[in-house]
Write an enzyme that holds these catalytic residues in place. Sequence first.
Site, PDB file in Angstrom:
ATOM      1  N   HIS A   1       0.113  29.499 -17.701  1.00  0.00           N
ATOM      2  CA  HIS A   1       0.865  30.328 -18.641  1.00  0.00           C
ATOM      3  C   HIS A   1       0.336  31.763 -18.633  1.00  0.00           C
ATOM      4  O   HIS A   1       1.117  32.725 -18.484  1.00  0.00           O
ATOM      5  CB  HIS A   1       0.746  29.730 -20.042  1.00  0.00           C
ATOM      6  CG  HIS A   1       1.544  30.439 -21.089  1.00  0.00           C
ATOM      7  ND1 HIS A   1       2.786  30.007 -21.505  1.00  0.00           N
ATOM      8  CD2 HIS A   1       1.285  31.566 -21.817  1.00  0.00           C
ATOM      9  CE1 HIS A   1       3.255  30.830 -22.427  1.00  0.00           C
ATOM     10  NE2 HIS A   1       2.355  31.781 -22.640  1.00  0.00           N
ATOM     11  N   GLU A   2      -0.967  31.921 -18.775  1.00  0.00           N
ATOM     12  CA  GLU A   2      -1.534  33.275 -18.809  1.00  0.00           C
ATOM     13  C   GLU A   2      -1.418  33.967 -17.458  1.00  0.00           C
ATOM     14  O   GLU A   2      -1.264  35.188 -17.390  1.00  0.00           O
ATOM     15  CB  GLU A   2      -2.989  33.224 -19.276  1.00  0.00           C
ATOM     16  CG  GLU A   2      -3.178  32.732 -20.707  1.00  0.00           C
ATOM     17  CD  GLU A   2      -2.368  33.522 -21.727  1.00  0.00           C
ATOM     18  OE1 GLU A   2      -2.177  34.732 -21.545  1.00  0.00           O
ATOM     19  OE2 GLU A   2      -1.908  32.904 -22.713  1.00  0.00           O
TER      20      GLU A   2
ATOM     21  N   HIS B   1       1.889  35.740 -17.372  1.00  0.00           N
ATOM     22  CA  HIS B   1       1.811  37.046 -18.051  1.00  0.00           C
ATOM     23  C   HIS B   1       1.118  38.068 -17.158  1.00  0.00           C
ATOM     24  O   HIS B   1       1.559  39.223 -17.039  1.00  0.00           O
ATOM     25  CB  HIS B   1       1.038  36.909 -19.354  1.00  0.00           C
ATOM     26  CG  HIS B   1       1.808  36.290 -20.487  1.00  0.00           C
ATOM     27  ND1 HIS B   1       3.029  36.784 -20.907  1.00  0.00           N
ATOM     28  CD2 HIS B   1       1.526  35.238 -21.296  1.00  0.00           C
ATOM     29  CE1 HIS B   1       3.465  36.051 -21.931  1.00  0.00           C
ATOM     30  NE2 HIS B   1       2.576  35.106 -22.177  1.00  0.00           N
TER      31      HIS B   1
ATOM     32  N   GLU C   1       7.465  36.549 -22.114  1.00  0.00           N
ATOM     33  CA  GLU C   1       7.258  35.111 -22.266  1.00  0.00           C
ATOM     34  C   GLU C   1       8.012  34.335 -21.191  1.00  0.00           C
ATOM     35  O   GLU C   1       7.571  33.260 -20.764  1.00  0.00           O
ATOM     36  CB  GLU C   1       7.705  34.666 -23.657  1.00  0.00           C
ATOM     37  CG  GLU C   1       7.257  33.275 -24.056  1.00  0.00           C
ATOM     38  CD  GLU C   1       5.770  33.142 -24.328  1.00  0.00           C
ATOM     39  OE1 GLU C   1       5.313  32.004 -24.533  1.00  0.00           O
ATOM     40  OE2 GLU C   1       5.058  34.171 -24.331  1.00  0.00           O
TER      41      GLU C   1
END
Length: 531
Positions: free
Chosen positions: A293-294, A297, A323
Site C-alpha cells: 500500500h505505501e 503512494h 489512494e
Amino acid sequence: MGNRGSKQQVDGRRQSVRGRATATAVPKDTKKAYEMLCERLKELSALGGISGLLGWDEMVMMPAGAANSRGAQKSALAGVMYDKKTDPTLGALLETLRAAPAGALDPVAAAVVRDASKDYVKATALPKELAQRIARLETDAYPAWVKAKQASDFSIFAPFLKEWVEVNKEKARLIDPSAPAYDVLLDDFEKGLTSARLDAVFAQAREGLVPLIAAIKSRGAKLDDSWTHGEFDVEAQAALCKKIALDLGFDTEHGRLDVSVHPFTGGAHPTDVRMTTRFKKEDVMEGITGAIHETGHALYEQGRNLEYDGLPVNSALSMGVHESQSLLWERMVGLSKPFAAYLLPLLKERFPATFGSATPQQLYEAENTIREPSLIRVESDEVTYPLHIILRYELERGLMDGSVQVDDIPRLWNEKMQSYLGATPPSDAKGCLQDVHWSAGLFGYFPTYTLGAMYATQIYAAAAKDIPGLEDKIKAGDFAPLKSWLNVKIHKLGSLHASGDELMTAVTGGPLDPSVFLTYLKNKYTELYKL
C-alpha cells in the site's frame, strides 16, 4: 493534495484581492507575471518540503525529548508559510493572470493559475479569530475523543463535535457562501467533487454491495485464513517487504524505507520520498499488504513530473487519486491470483513452517477472506470496507446540512451498521468513536478512501487492456510495464485535470463508474465463495 475550491470562490474574492493588492506593482505582461508567480509558488513548495521532512523525522527518528523544540520549529515555519500564502502580491499576480486573454496561458499554466487561485482564496478567507478557534478546538477535541473512546461514552465527545460542526459551517460560508457547506469541505480532499455527485456514486455502490455481502454470509463457502497466522521474525518480514517494494519499482536512490508506529508515506520532494511501514510478529500478511500500500503512494510521488517541479500542477490531483495508486497495487495486484503465485515462493523461503506446503490458491483465498462481523473500518476487507465509508459520509454530510443532529449519531450509526453490514456495534468505542478523524474536524476526508478503491479498479481495467499479458507479467514478478504505464497515465499528469472525473475520462475513456468496481467485486467474490 485536494485543496482547491470552485470557480465561484475565486470570482467572489476578486474585489477583496484587488483591494489588498493595489499598492503592489506586478508585471502587466502575462509571461512575466506568470514567471513571477512560479517563483513564489516554488518557494512555497520548498518550504512545504521542509515541513514534510520535519514531520517525517518527528514520526520516525526524532528523540522523544525534542518534542517541544520541534513544536516551536513547526510553528515558526507555519507562520512563514502563512505570510507567503496570503501575500497581497501573490493575489495581485493571480488577478492579473486570471484576466489574461483567452489562449495566453497554455493548459499547464492555466492549471497552475486555477489551483493557485483556489489555494489563495482558502488561505485568505478565514479571519484570525476563527483560525485561532480552530487551533484551540484541535487541541481540545483530541483528548476528549480519547477519553470518550476509553470510556465508550459518546456524550463526552459530543460537545466538541457540535463545535466542529459549527466551525466547519462558518469556514465553508467564508470560503464560498454560494456552495453547500459539505461541498466546500469535500473540495479540500477531492477537488471538483460535489455531494450530489457523491450521493449518486455511493448509492449505486451501496445497492450493489449490501446484497453481495448478504449472499456471502448466507450461502458462501467457508474460507480459512487462520493457517497464515503464527510467529514471524520481524527482521525477516522487513527484508521481505523491502524486496517486494523494490520489485514493484520503489527507487532507493530517491527514497527511504523505514519503520514507524503508523505507516505513512511523506518526505520532502519526488526525489526524496520517505516511506514507512510496520510489522506484527503474529501476522506477516498485514506487514506485506501495508508495505505494498505505501509503495503505491511512494511510486506516485516518485513518478511526478519534474518538468513542472514546485508548481501546483505537479501535485497529486486529490487524496482519492493518491489512494487509488496505493489500492491499485495493494488490491488489484497484491490480492490477485497472479501475485499469490509470485509471493508464495518468497514466503516459503523465509517462513517454511507456515507456508511450506501451501498452494497459491490457498494463499489467494486466505488473503481475501471476508471479515465477520465487520465492525471496525481499519480491520475490514475490500468488500465490506466501502459500506463503512458510506455510513460515515451519510452522517457527516447530514451534520453539515442539518438533517442529522450530533446527539443522534450513536443511534444512527448502529442502525446503519445493522442495515448495511448486518452487525450492531456492542459499544460506542467499537462504533461511532472508533475513528479519530472527526476530532480533528476532518469532514470530507472519509469518502476519498472508497473513491480511491473505485478509481483503482477503473484504472487497472484500462491498464489491462493496454498491457498485453499483464497477469502473466505479475505472476513472473515483472511489474515494470504496469509501473511505467501508471507513470505516464497518472503520475506525470499530476493536477492538470480539474477533477477525478476528468482524469478518469482522459485515462479510461469515461468518468468514474461505480459499476466497474461492483463488477470487479462481484466476479471475484462469487468465484471465491462459490455463490
